[in-house]
Write a protein that holds these residues in place. Structure first.
Motif, PDB file in Angstrom:
ATOM      1  N   ILE A  18       0.836  -1.224   0.000  1.00  0.00           N
ATOM      2  CA  ILE A  18       0.000   0.000   0.000  1.00  0.00           C
ATOM      3  C   ILE A  18       0.860   1.259   0.000  1.00  0.00           C
ATOM      4  N   HIS A  19       2.131   1.121   0.350  1.00  0.00           N
ATOM      5  CA  HIS A  19       3.024   2.294   0.369  1.00  0.00           C
ATOM      6  C   HIS A  19       3.861   2.410  -0.899  1.00  0.00           C
ATOM      7  N   TRP A  20       3.848   1.385  -1.748  1.00  0.00           N
ATOM      8  CA  TRP A  20       4.757   1.330  -2.892  1.00  0.00           C
ATOM      9  C   TRP A  20       4.314   2.232  -4.025  1.00  0.00           C
ATOM     10  N   ASP A  21       5.287   2.952  -4.605  1.00  0.00           N
ATOM     11  CA  ASP A  21       5.058   3.774  -5.790  1.00  0.00           C
ATOM     12  C   ASP A  21       6.129   3.393  -6.796  1.00  0.00           C
ATOM     13  N   LYS A  22       5.708   2.689  -7.870  1.00  0.00           N
ATOM     14  CA  LYS A  22       6.671   2.180  -8.838  1.00  0.00           C
ATOM     15  C   LYS A  22       7.392   3.290  -9.584  1.00  0.00           C
ATOM     16  N   ASP A  23       6.793   4.488  -9.623  1.00  0.00           N
ATOM     17  CA  ASP A  23       7.424   5.590 -10.337  1.00  0.00           C
ATOM     18  C   ASP A  23       8.563   6.225  -9.535  1.00  0.00           C
ATOM     19  N   VAL A  24       8.607   5.982  -8.232  1.00  0.00           N
ATOM     20  CA  VAL A  24       9.663   6.610  -7.417  1.00  0.00           C
ATOM     21  C   VAL A  24      11.028   5.980  -7.713  1.00  0.00           C
ATOM     22  N   GLY A  26       9.799   3.289  -4.701  1.00  0.00           N
ATOM     23  CA  GLY A  26       9.955   3.295  -3.263  1.00  0.00           C
ATOM     24  C   GLY A  26       8.675   3.755  -2.595  1.00  0.00           C
ATOM     25  N   TYR A  27       8.806   4.318  -1.424  1.00  0.00           N
ATOM     26  CA  TYR A  27       7.638   4.833  -0.710  1.00  0.00           C
ATOM     27  C   TYR A  27       7.017   5.982  -1.490  1.00  0.00           C
ATOM     28  N   SER A  28       5.702   5.984  -1.585  1.00  0.00           N
ATOM     29  CA  SER A  28       5.008   7.082  -2.253  1.00  0.00           C
ATOM     30  C   SER A  28       5.026   8.313  -1.357  1.00  0.00           C
ATOM     31  N   ALA A  29       4.910   9.469  -1.969  1.00  0.00           N
ATOM     32  CA  ALA A  29       4.928  10.718  -1.210  1.00  0.00           C
ATOM     33  C   ALA A  29       3.738  10.806  -0.266  1.00  0.00           C
ATOM     34  N   LYS A  30       2.643  10.098  -0.568  1.00  0.00           N
ATOM     35  CA  LYS A  30       1.430  10.153   0.262  1.00  0.00           C
ATOM     36  C   LYS A  30       1.468   9.166   1.423  1.00  0.00           C
ATOM     37  N   SER A  31       2.485   8.307   1.453  1.00  0.00           N
ATOM     38  CA  SER A  31       2.570   7.305   2.523  1.00  0.00           C
ATOM     39  C   SER A  31       2.675   7.979   3.889  1.00  0.00           C
ATOM     40  N   ASN A  32       1.980   7.399   4.874  1.00  0.00           N
ATOM     41  CA  ASN A  32       2.028   7.953   6.231  1.00  0.00           C
ATOM     42  C   ASN A  32       3.123   7.314   7.090  1.00  0.00           C
ATOM     43  N   ALA A  33       4.055   6.602   6.460  1.00  0.00           N
ATOM     44  CA  ALA A  33       5.191   6.013   7.187  1.00  0.00           C
ATOM     45  C   ALA A  33       6.100   7.137   7.689  1.00  0.00           C
ATOM     46  N   PRO A  34       6.854   6.907   8.761  1.00  0.00           N
ATOM     47  CA  PRO A  34       7.761   7.937   9.264  1.00  0.00           C
ATOM     48  C   PRO A  34       8.702   8.442   8.183  1.00  0.00           C
ATOM     49  N   GLU A  36      11.806   9.439   8.209  1.00  0.00           N
ATOM     50  CA  GLU A  36      13.150   8.888   8.145  1.00  0.00           C
ATOM     51  C   GLU A  36      13.150   7.474   7.554  1.00  0.00           C
ATOM     52  N   VAL A  37      12.053   6.710   7.779  1.00  0.00           N
ATOM     53  CA  VAL A  37      11.939   5.361   7.220  1.00  0.00           C
ATOM     54  C   VAL A  37      11.830   5.437   5.703  1.00  0.00           C
ATOM     55  N   LYS A  38      10.986   6.357   5.238  1.00  0.00           N
ATOM     56  CA  LYS A  38      10.814   6.514   3.790  1.00  0.00           C
ATOM     57  C   LYS A  38      12.118   6.949   3.117  1.00  0.00           C
ATOM     58  N   GLN A  39      12.792   7.910   3.726  1.00  0.00           N
ATOM     59  CA  GLN A  39      14.033   8.423   3.129  1.00  0.00           C
ATOM     60  C   GLN A  39      15.106   7.337   3.045  1.00  0.00           C
ATOM     61  N   GLU A  40      15.261   6.564   4.127  1.00  0.00           N
ATOM     62  CA  GLU A  40      16.290   5.539   4.152  1.00  0.00           C
ATOM     63  C   GLU A  40      15.990   4.432   3.147  1.00  0.00           C
ATOM     64  N   PHE A  41      14.735   3.994   3.070  1.00  0.00           N
ATOM     65  CA  PHE A  41      14.355   2.931   2.131  1.00  0.00           C
ATOM     66  C   PHE A  41      14.572   3.393   0.691  1.00  0.00           C
ATOM     67  N   ASN A  42      14.083   4.581   0.360  1.00  0.00           N
ATOM     68  CA  ASN A  42      14.194   5.087  -1.008  1.00  0.00           C
ATOM     69  C   ASN A  42      15.662   5.309  -1.392  1.00  0.00           C
ATOM     70  N   ARG A  43      16.472   5.734  -0.417  1.00  0.00           N
ATOM     71  CA  ARG A  43      17.895   5.930  -0.702  1.00  0.00           C
ATOM     72  C   ARG A  43      18.549   4.607  -1.077  1.00  0.00           C
ATOM     73  N   GLN A  44      18.261   3.547  -0.328  1.00  0.00           N
ATOM     74  CA  GLN A  44      18.880   2.254  -0.600  1.00  0.00           C
ATOM     75  C   GLN A  44      18.424   1.686  -1.944  1.00  0.00           C
ATOM     76  N   VAL A  45      17.146   1.825  -2.260  1.00  0.00           N
ATOM     77  CA  VAL A  45      16.657   1.342  -3.550  1.00  0.00           C
ATOM     78  C   VAL A  45      17.340   2.091  -4.682  1.00  0.00           C
ATOM     79  N   ASP A  46      17.460   3.406  -4.543  1.00  0.00           N
ATOM     80  CA  ASP A  46      18.091   4.225  -5.577  1.00  0.00           C
ATOM     81  C   ASP A  46      19.555   3.829  -5.769  1.00  0.00           C
ATOM     82  N   GLU A  47      20.274   3.612  -4.660  1.00  0.00           N
ATOM     83  CA  GLU A  47      21.682   3.233  -4.751  1.00  0.00           C
ATOM     84  C   GLU A  47      21.848   1.847  -5.362  1.00  0.00           C
TER      85      GLU A  47
END
Length: 421
Positions: A18-24, A26-34, A36-47
């Motif tokens: 429910i948090h996944w955005d394939k265009d990112v 990673g976490y979608s901008a609308k996700s209500n996850a913390p 810092e969690v979104k930033q760290e996850f998206n950073r690792q996927v990008d790297e």
């Protein structure tokens, strides 16, 4: 690069659909996850995606992809594999080339390696001493022939090196040994040096570098220590209200010393512990000496009211416990504050050079470690339980060194006999 291959490899990263955005991605901008969690996850996927795109080649396999991902999350494993793939280093066969190999290959904490390096430097001086001062021009240390006689002679050299230095200062200046760095060595120092050298020689035996095993006959565990001396509770408490005029350092050292008396930490820890390590009146720290030797067990103890009051006086220096002062200055002022407070009781000490007992005023010989011994000895006199006290000091429960911090005094003996009633 374009490819029609579709491999699925686990990364260990997890995200709810429910948090996944394939265009990112990673976490979608609308996700209500913390955040810092979104930033760290998206950073690792990008790297990860960049890493794959930079290294991918025609004909890559699923195993290659899995290894690349594993190396990203576990870079230490990759380094270890690279080390294994390196050709084995070819070492020389001279004595001091063996010492270099030992320092690189042998296990041991930082403090052990520092001590054995000092012994190796002393061995270099010993070899040069034999050649140039004693006239043995062909003298050469060899691991193959380092036996009992040589070990005993080297230990004797350790004891007398200071005397040799006073007679031949020019010889020792080549090794950058000067008056301010050279000190007399005791028989205990010689025994410690012999013990460390035997550890190296035993390693040589296991490696097949040593043929003469007679060095193992030498008893290097002949350390002699005097009875523990420490402040009695009434002497310690005399410092609490002691005054020192307009001096800034004397009251500071008094408070630092008292804090140690109620906490029992070593001087090195006293200088490095921060206020963030005190929570709800409990101090938590890993003794620096233990940490250097790979022991990460936490010491946790409640702060005595006197220790808490002392810290309140220096709150402005947070996160440090106290204002900065050098170790040498701290130890010198300890003698002064005890002298001014009238703590002059004579204690029996063992002269480390002559191994004879001497009577000295405790104020003349006290150091920061006297505070640690005061904490340990006075607690032990109350509870008579080494394991319990050791839990507050960082000693192992069965530490042989613990005996040097306490004495079995007459009160303990009387209480023991009274138990027979």
């Amino acid at each position: 690069m374009a490819t029609q291959v579709d491999f699925k490899v686990s990364t260990g990263l997890f995200i709810d659909a429910i948090h996944w955005d394939k265009d990112v991605p990673g976490y979608s901008a609308k996700s209500n996850a913390p955040k810092e969690v979104k930033q760290e996850f998206n950073r690792q996927v990008d790297e990860l995606l960049k890493l794959v795109n930079e290294n991918i080649q025609e004909g890559f396999t699923k195993e290659w992809l899995a290894r690349l991902i594993n190396e990203y999350f576990h870079p230490d494993n990759k380094q270890q594999e690279e080390e294994k793939e390196k050709p084995a280093k070819v070492w020389g066969t001279s004595f001091f080339e063996r010492t270099e190999q030992y320092l690189e290959e042998a296990k041991g904490g930082t403090s052990h390696k520092g001590a054995i390096m000092a012994i190796f430097r002393r061995l270099e001086r010993y070899e040069a001493w034999q050649r140039e001062i004693m006239g043995n021009s062909s003298f050469e240390l060899r691991t193959e022939t380092f036996g009992r006689k040589l070990l005993l002679d080297f230990m004797k050299y350790i004891e007398h090196e200071y005397t040799y230095y006073t007679k031949y200062p020019d010889f020792y200046s080549r090794f950058k040994i000067y008056r301010q760095t050279m000190r007399p060595s005791s028989k205990n120092s010689a025994c410690s040096g012999g013990t460390r050298l035997k550890a190296f020689l035993n390693w040589c035996v296991k490696k097949g570098y040593a043929d003469d095993l007679t060095f193992q006959e030498v008893n290097t565990h002949r350390h002699v220590y005097g009875d523990a001396y420490y402040l009695l509770p009434e002497e310690r408490d005399r410092l609490i209200d002691a005054t020192y005029g307009c001096s800034f350092h004397a009251p500071l050292v008094r408070d630092m010393f008292l804090f140690q008396c109620f906490v029992g930490c070593r001087m090195g820890d006293l200088f490095t512990i921060q206020r963030t390590q005190i929570n709800n009146g409990w101090l938590e720290y890993i003794p620096g000496k233990n940490l250097k030797n790979g022991n990460t067990e936490l010491v946790r103890l409640p702060l005595h009211p006197v220790a808490q009051q002392i810290l309140e006086r220096y709150a402005e220096y947070s996160p440090r416990l106290f204002p900065a002062i050098s170790e040498s200055q701290y130890n010198e002022y300890i003698k002064m504050i005890l002298d001014f407070a009238g703590v002059h009781r004579k204690v029996t000490v063992l002269n480390p050079l002559t191994r004879k007992e001497e009577q000295r005023p405790i104020c003349d010989i006290a150091t920061s470690h006297t505070a640690r011994k005061t904490f340990i000895a006075n607690l032990y006199n109350k509870v008579k339980d080494q394991e319990l006290v050791a839990s507050l000091t960082g000693h192992s429960p069965n530490s042989r060194a613990f005996a040097r911090y306490r004495t079995i005094d007459d009160n303990i003996k009387s209480e023991l006999i009274n138990n027979l009633k």
